[in-house]
Design a protein around this motif. Structure first.
Motif, PDB file in Angstrom:
ATOM      1  N   ARG A 166       0.694  -1.142  -0.102  1.00 15.64           N
ATOM      2  CA  ARG A 166      -0.143  -0.103   0.082  1.00 15.64           C
ATOM      3  C   ARG A 166       0.926   1.291  -0.152  1.00 15.64           C
ATOM      4  O   ARG A 166       0.528   2.112   0.794  1.00 15.64           O
ATOM      5  CB  ARG A 166      -1.092  -0.195   1.104  1.00 15.64           C
ATOM      6  CG  ARG A 166      -2.100  -1.117   1.139  1.00 15.64           C
ATOM      7  CD  ARG A 166      -2.670  -1.449   2.363  1.00 15.64           C
ATOM      8  NE  ARG A 166      -3.800  -2.292   2.280  1.00 15.64           N
ATOM      9  CZ  ARG A 166      -5.229  -1.933   2.464  1.00 15.64           C
ATOM     10  NH1 ARG A 166      -5.412  -0.634   2.292  1.00 15.64           N
ATOM     11  NH2 ARG A 166      -5.979  -2.977   2.134  1.00 15.64           N
ATOM     12  N   LEU A 167       1.944   1.252  -0.867  1.00 15.77           N
ATOM     13  CA  LEU A 167       2.890   2.374  -1.056  1.00 15.77           C
ATOM     14  C   LEU A 167       2.802   2.564  -2.530  1.00 15.77           C
ATOM     15  O   LEU A 167       2.717   2.003  -3.252  1.00 15.77           O
ATOM     16  CB  LEU A 167       4.148   1.847  -0.823  1.00 15.77           C
ATOM     17  CG  LEU A 167       4.673   1.699   0.644  1.00 15.77           C
ATOM     18  CD1 LEU A 167       5.998   1.248   1.116  1.00 15.77           C
ATOM     19  CD2 LEU A 167       4.391   3.199   1.624  1.00 15.77           C
ATOM     20  N   ASP A 168       2.663   4.015  -2.651  1.00  6.01           N
ATOM     21  CA  ASP A 168       2.619   4.411  -4.144  1.00  6.01           C
ATOM     22  C   ASP A 168       4.362   4.224  -4.760  1.00  6.01           C
ATOM     23  O   ASP A 168       5.186   4.254  -3.984  1.00  6.01           O
ATOM     24  CB  ASP A 168       2.373   5.949  -4.178  1.00  6.01           C
ATOM     25  CG  ASP A 168       3.172   6.876  -3.816  1.00  6.01           C
ATOM     26  OD1 ASP A 168       4.297   7.299  -4.471  1.00  6.01           O
ATOM     27  OD2 ASP A 168       3.167   7.212  -2.516  1.00  6.01           O
ATOM     28  N   PRO A 169       4.283   3.928  -6.155  1.00  9.78           N
ATOM     29  CA  PRO A 169       5.725   3.713  -6.613  1.00  9.78           C
ATOM     30  C   PRO A 169       6.556   4.720  -6.207  1.00  9.78           C
ATOM     31  O   PRO A 169       7.789   4.436  -6.156  1.00  9.78           O
ATOM     32  CB  PRO A 169       5.397   3.421  -8.175  1.00  9.78           C
ATOM     33  CG  PRO A 169       3.852   3.023  -8.024  1.00  9.78           C
ATOM     34  CD  PRO A 169       3.131   3.895  -7.094  1.00  9.78           C
ATOM     35  N   GLY A 170       6.351   6.143  -6.367  1.00  9.53           N
ATOM     36  CA  GLY A 170       7.300   7.071  -5.948  1.00  9.53           C
ATOM     37  C   GLY A 170       7.867   7.088  -4.599  1.00  9.53           C
ATOM     38  O   GLY A 170       9.044   7.479  -4.271  1.00  9.53           O
ATOM     39  N   THR A 171       7.017   6.330  -3.649  1.00  9.05           N
ATOM     40  CA  THR A 171       7.542   6.014  -1.968  1.00  9.05           C
ATOM     41  C   THR A 171       8.404   4.777  -2.193  1.00  9.05           C
ATOM     42  O   THR A 171       9.351   4.974  -1.660  1.00  9.05           O
ATOM     43  CB  THR A 171       6.338   6.123  -1.366  1.00  9.05           C
ATOM     44  OG1 THR A 171       5.553   7.202  -1.236  1.00  9.05           O
ATOM     45  CG2 THR A 171       6.879   5.785   0.346  1.00  9.05           C
ATOM     46  N   LEU A 172       7.896   4.023  -2.893  1.00  9.07           N
ATOM     47  CA  LEU A 172       8.485   2.556  -2.898  1.00  9.07           C
ATOM     48  C   LEU A 172       9.941   2.519  -3.686  1.00  9.07           C
ATOM     49  O   LEU A 172      10.924   2.011  -3.214  1.00  9.07           O
ATOM     50  CB  LEU A 172       7.698   1.553  -3.614  1.00  9.07           C
ATOM     51  CG  LEU A 172       8.110   0.175  -3.725  1.00  9.07           C
ATOM     52  CD1 LEU A 172       8.518  -0.440  -2.225  1.00  9.07           C
ATOM     53  CD2 LEU A 172       7.104  -0.759  -4.345  1.00  9.07           C
TER      54      LEU A 172
END
Length: 148
Positions: free
Chosen positions: A65-71
């Motif tokens: 449940r993390l957006d790709p920009g955070t991941l």
């Protein structure tokens, strides 16, 4: 106005209790994860990979449940320390596959000590923790439902 009657009393807010509990529990992980060179968010990535690797970035993003920009920065850091590898999928070049390196697999042995250590530090019995997990899972599902 007494605290019992005040709907805005800080101590009555579920969001406040969740925020403090989250911060405090995650804080218990820090001294256990630091020797492994992991932050708590990186530990969550590794947990997902130990369970299901290889995974695409999209699958990891959905699981955590993390957006790709955070991941993405988490994955870059884990790759830099040698725990994971990111490669384009041979069948579909648009897909970035994330897999564990031998060092990443080895780290699992150290990480297996973390859950019992956390249970010990919390001083709560397993039944209490399992009920808390069930309750939080229901809260997550209810909040997800409220967003749709």
């Amino acid at each position: 106005m007494s605290d019992m009657a005040d709907p805005l009393s800080l101590d009555r807010q579920v969001c406040f209790a969740l925020a403090i509990a989250s911060r405090n529990v995650i804080g218990l992980y820090r001294p256990l994860l630091e020797p492994m060179g992991l932050t708590h968010p990186q530990y969550l990535v590794m947990l997902a990979l130990w369970e299901r690797a290889p995974l695409s970035v999209k699958e990891l993003s959905k699981l955590l449940r993390l957006d790709p920009g955070t991941l993405s920065p988490l994955l870059k850091r884990l790759e830099a320390v040698g725990y994971i590898r990111r490669r384009r999928d041979s069948q579909d070049q648009r897909v970035l596959a994330v897999s564990l390196t031998p060092e990443g697999h080895r780290l699992r042995g150290e990480a297996e000590k973390v859950p019992p250590a956390i249970v010990g530090r919390l001083g709560m019995n397993m039944e209490e923790l399992q009920e808390l997990h069930r309750s939080l899972t229901r809260v997550i599902a209810a909040a997800d439902g409220a967003h749709h």
